[in-house]
Design an enzyme around this catalytic site. Structure first.
Site, PDB file in Angstrom:
ATOM      1  N   HIS A 101      26.591  28.861  31.800  1.00  0.00           N
ATOM      2  CA  HIS A 101      25.540  28.479  32.744  1.00  0.00           C
ATOM      3  C   HIS A 101      24.601  27.497  32.067  1.00  0.00           C
ATOM      4  CE1 HIS A 101      26.908  31.463  35.517  1.00  0.00           C
ATOM      5  NE2 HIS A 101      26.947  32.324  34.522  1.00  0.00           N
ATOM      6  N   ARG A 108      15.732  34.003  35.336  1.00  0.00           N
ATOM      7  CA  ARG A 108      15.471  33.493  36.690  1.00  0.00           C
ATOM      8  C   ARG A 108      15.418  34.655  37.697  1.00  0.00           C
ATOM      9  NH1 ARG A 108      19.395  28.714  37.925  1.00  0.00           N
ATOM     10  NH2 ARG A 108      17.912  28.482  39.648  1.00  0.00           N
TER      11      ARG A 108
END
Ligand code: DQA
Length: 153
Positions: A101, A108
């Protein structure tokens, strides 16, 4: 014999560079693919890159990798958090898959903290931007003893 690596990108990653650059960076996907290709050019590696916005097409790419790839570097995008089909495909192909990622998904929204795929991957790299793909490829090269790293001592 060259080792094969599939560099696979999931949904919305075709928009890299334009898509929320403050989160995902300025580089376009084609620039990232080119940088990773340059990085492996010193090694006997057959690196092929693919992107799809469709879950089934990503499953197909993973299946096809059985015929030529020895490992996979995979950013599954949002399917990371939802896709049992991709989890089963990763298990089925019996190749080391590294989940990558660009952003640190763990810092997040809560729905991005859970990966349905990480448990069947060799490992996960998150939060290092496009450099994460280089780290992932290096992890495969080290696994195949094509790249040496610090000794265990
Ligand atoms: C992403 C993180 C995912 O949560 C998101 O849906 C993406 C990109 C990343 O690279 O940081 O599309 O996989």
């Amino acid at each position: 014999m060259a080792k094969g690596i599939l560099l696979l990108h999931g949904p919305n990653l075709n928009l890299l560079g334009a898509r929320q650059p403050e989160i995902y960076g300025q580089k376009r996907l084609s620039d990232i693919d080119a940088a990773v290709k340059r990085h492996v050019s010193a090694y006997a590696i057959d690196l092929r890159a693919a992107q799809s916005n469709h879950e089934g097409a990503l499953v197909d790419s993973l299946h096809a990798a059985r015929d030529w790839a020895d490992g996979v570097v995979f950013n599954p995008g949002a399917y990371t958090h939802t896709s049992l089909a991709l989890r089963d495909a990763i298990s089925a192909i019996e190749r080391p898959v590294i989940e990558v990622h660009l952003s640190n998904v763990h810092g997040r929204e809560a729905f991005r903290h859970k990966s349905l795929l990480a448990g069947v991957c060799l490992g996960q790299i998150a939060g290092f931007g496009w450099h994460g793909y280089i780290l992932a490829v290096d992890a495969l090269l080290r696994r195949w003893a094509m790249l040496s790293g610090p000794s265990e001592e």
